[in-house]
Design an enzyme around this catalytic site. Structure first.
Site, PDB file in Angstrom:
ATOM      1  N   SER A 196       0.793  -0.971   0.256  1.00  0.00           N
ATOM      2  CA  SER A 196       0.069   0.035  -0.033  1.00  0.00           C
ATOM      3  C   SER A 196       1.093   1.252  -0.216  1.00  0.00           C
ATOM      4  O   SER A 196       2.304   1.151  -0.368  1.00  0.00           O
ATOM      5  CB  SER A 196      -0.988   0.114   1.580  1.00  0.00           C
ATOM      6  OG  SER A 196       0.070   0.670   2.385  1.00  0.00           O
ATOM      7  N   LYS A 197      -0.026   2.412   0.041  1.00  0.00           N
ATOM      8  CA  LYS A 197       0.915   3.524  -0.242  1.00  0.00           C
ATOM      9  C   LYS A 197       2.286   3.466   1.127  1.00  0.00           C
ATOM     10  O   LYS A 197       2.975   4.566   0.939  1.00  0.00           O
ATOM     11  CB  LYS A 197      -0.256   4.309   0.070  1.00  0.00           C
ATOM     12  CG  LYS A 197      -0.250   4.815  -1.393  1.00  0.00           C
ATOM     13  CD  LYS A 197      -0.200   7.151  -1.455  1.00  0.00           C
ATOM     14  CE  LYS A 197      -1.260   6.971  -2.468  1.00  0.00           C
ATOM     15  NZ  LYS A 197      -0.894   6.524  -3.399  1.00  0.00           N
ATOM     16  N   ARG A 198       1.472   3.051   2.225  1.00  0.00           N
ATOM     17  CA  ARG A 198       2.687   3.361   3.399  1.00  0.00           C
ATOM     18  C   ARG A 198       4.020   2.821   2.816  1.00  0.00           C
ATOM     19  O   ARG A 198       4.951   2.448   4.055  1.00  0.00           O
ATOM     20  CB  ARG A 198       1.777   2.888   4.580  1.00  0.00           C
ATOM     21  CG  ARG A 198       1.533   3.661   5.764  1.00  0.00           C
ATOM     22  CD  ARG A 198       0.168   2.795   6.726  1.00  0.00           C
ATOM     23  NE  ARG A 198      -1.218   2.722   5.785  1.00  0.00           N
ATOM     24  CZ  ARG A 198      -1.551   1.784   5.918  1.00  0.00           C
ATOM     25  NH1 ARG A 198      -1.434   0.471   6.802  1.00  0.00           N
ATOM     26  NH2 ARG A 198      -2.860   1.211   5.401  1.00  0.00           N
TER      27      ARG A 198
END
Ligand code: GLU
Length: 476
Positions: free
Chosen positions: A250-252
């Site tokens: 994910s973006k994280r």
């Protein structure tokens, strides 16, 4: 049968690595089978869909080298076809209007929760009488349209990645909503599972290749294909891309859109190569470095893994460095030019620029490393500790001053690989210095560090900018 596959991105964000990998598997499969790779822009979520995201997605696919066949289909243009299909289902009695309002549905779910039942629609409006319907409409209620899913139905398909798949109707959450809420007995906006089936059917899609997060949708869609008497395509559900902790990337985890990878300095070749390896293993005897054209000659779904694919940054970086090290200096220069210009650095003539590209090439992992690697040509370098110590060594400054006398006998444009060595030899001989001392001190003065690219080439390039003598003088 001509293979026809499609990528169906929703333009609600930039091209995500997961979508790009799905695109690649579709593209590879199409090319392997001399089939067609089609695009359908699923822009029915009017609020979140944006033109700029469609542009980003198309640019990303092109950048990665995936050409598509035929004009992309824009899903929102096909709403009449979608509505027609809903009418057919209504007419056949396979779909019906459900007038249950949000509050009633909420109470239903709470009841299920209290009884430890899985949440599902309880099919309460399945068999409304005309009188009941008329009453709901007169109350001003809105309705959705639901497609009947019999609990006893069993759905089977042979997945190209996961083998025999089996679902029971009772596990699909009750009768499925196929159009959004609309006043009375109007038909609201058709929803994903319905429109995908209509569009895939009309586009003649033979194989649906998409992420495994769509497995439950596939079960529902097969029921719709059957209800509408359409040919059911084959399905392949590709594994998810996971981070190091085994969770969905994910973006994280840093960058996740293809344009961000590009900005970070990854090449399209390495990205396409690496994404193909995310879930697909090369046949015996094939190297892990390949172009997608090469992979498309041998791509088969029996080498696609079921298990999630862990994203390995080190491997991607390694592939990227391999790609860059194999580029010509022209290719390197073409990609670093905008970055160097963006720093406000004035670039000398082409010959100089190509020599710079060749010089820094072996130390590039990312294209963006070019800034760090070529900074000392354009800006005064800061003296690093190792360089400082070097220049303080006994004889360091004297050796540089002897070398400078030699340098000043040449014009800057005359310095080349031959005579630069002569100058060092001469200085060593004249002052009785060790060559190593002269070279290390020269490196310290010119580059500000004992590390860095080839000294002689760096020196020659600096001399063409009239910067070598000036830098040496600073330390005398
Ligand atoms: N628009 C859907 C998505 O982006 C398409 C899924 C499918 O391939 O059917 O997830």
């Amino acid at each position: 049968m001509t293979v026809r596959v499609r990528l169906a991105p929703s333009p609600t964000g930039n091209l995500h690595i997961g979508t790009a990998r799905t695109a690649l598997f579709n593209w590879l499969f199409a090319r392997k089978n001399n089939g067609k790779f089609l695009l359908r822009i699923e822009d029915t979520d009017k609020e979140r869909s944006k033109e700029e995201f469609t542009k980003n997605i198309l640019e990303g696919l092109s950048w990665l080298g995936m050409n598509w066949d035929e004009e992309p289909i824009i899903q929102s243009n096909r709403v009449n076809e979608h509505r027609k299909a809903i009418q057919i289902l209504l007419k056949k009695g396979l779909a019906y209007r459900c007038y249950a309002n949000e509050l009633e549905l909420e109470l239903m779910r709470e009841g299920q929760k209290a009884n430890n039942q899985a949440p599902r629609y309880d099919n309460r409006n399945r068999n409304l009488s005309p009188q009941e319907e008329a009453k709901y409409i007169s109350e001003g209620r809105t309705s959705v349209i639901r497609f009947r899913i019999e609990d006893q139905t069993s759905i089977k398909w042979d997945d190209m990645v996961r083998g025999a798949m089996h679902w029971e109707g009772k596990d699909l959450g009750g009768d499925m909503v196929i159009s959004r809420r609309a006043p009375g007995n109007e038909i609201g906006d058709p929803l994903y599972n319905l429109v995908v089936v209509i569009d895939d059917g009309d586009m003649g899609i033979t194989h649906v290749i998409r992420g495994e997060d769509h497995i439950a949708n596939t079960a529902k869609q097969i029921l719709l294909y059957q209800a509408l008497e359409l040919n059911i395509p084959k399905f392949a559900h590709t594994p998810l891309i996971l981070n190091q902790d085994g969770k969905k990337l994910s973006k994280r985890d840093g960058v996740t859109s293809i344009s961000e990878f590009k900005e970070k300095g990854y090449t399209s070749e390495a990205m396409a190569n690496y994404m193909t390896l995310l879930g697909w293993s090369v046949p015996d005897g094939m190297e892990e470095r390949f172009s997608i054209e090469q992979a498309s000659k041998v791509f088969e779904f029996d080498r696609v893994n079921k298990a999630g694919a862990k994203f390995d940054w080190e491997k991607l970086k390694w592939l990227n460095s391999q790609v860059l090290h194999n580029w010509s200096s022209e290719q390197i220069f073409e990609s670093i030019k905008p970055l160097l210009e963006n720093e406000g650095w004035e670039l000398p003539d082409m010959q100089w620029c190509l020599a710079l590209s060749e010089l820094i090439k072996p130390s590039l992992t990312l294209i963006t490393d070019c800034i760090e690697q070529s900074k000392f040509f354009f800006e005064e370098p800061l003296l690093q500790d190792d360089a400082k110590r070097q220049l303080e060594l006994e004889g360091a400054k004297e050796s540089l001053s002897t070398l400078l006398e030699q340098i000043e006998q040449l014009k800057p444009e005359e310095l080349d690989l031959e005579n630069s060595k002569d100058l060092i030899n001469q200085a060593a001989k004249l002052g009785g210095f060790k060559k190593g001392l002269i070279m290390k001190s020269l490196r310290a003065a010119l580059l500000g560090s004992l590390k860095g690219p080839d000294l002689m080439t760096s020196w020659i390039l600096l001399s063409k900018l009239n910067k070598d003598a000036i830098r040496i003088k600073k330390y005398l």
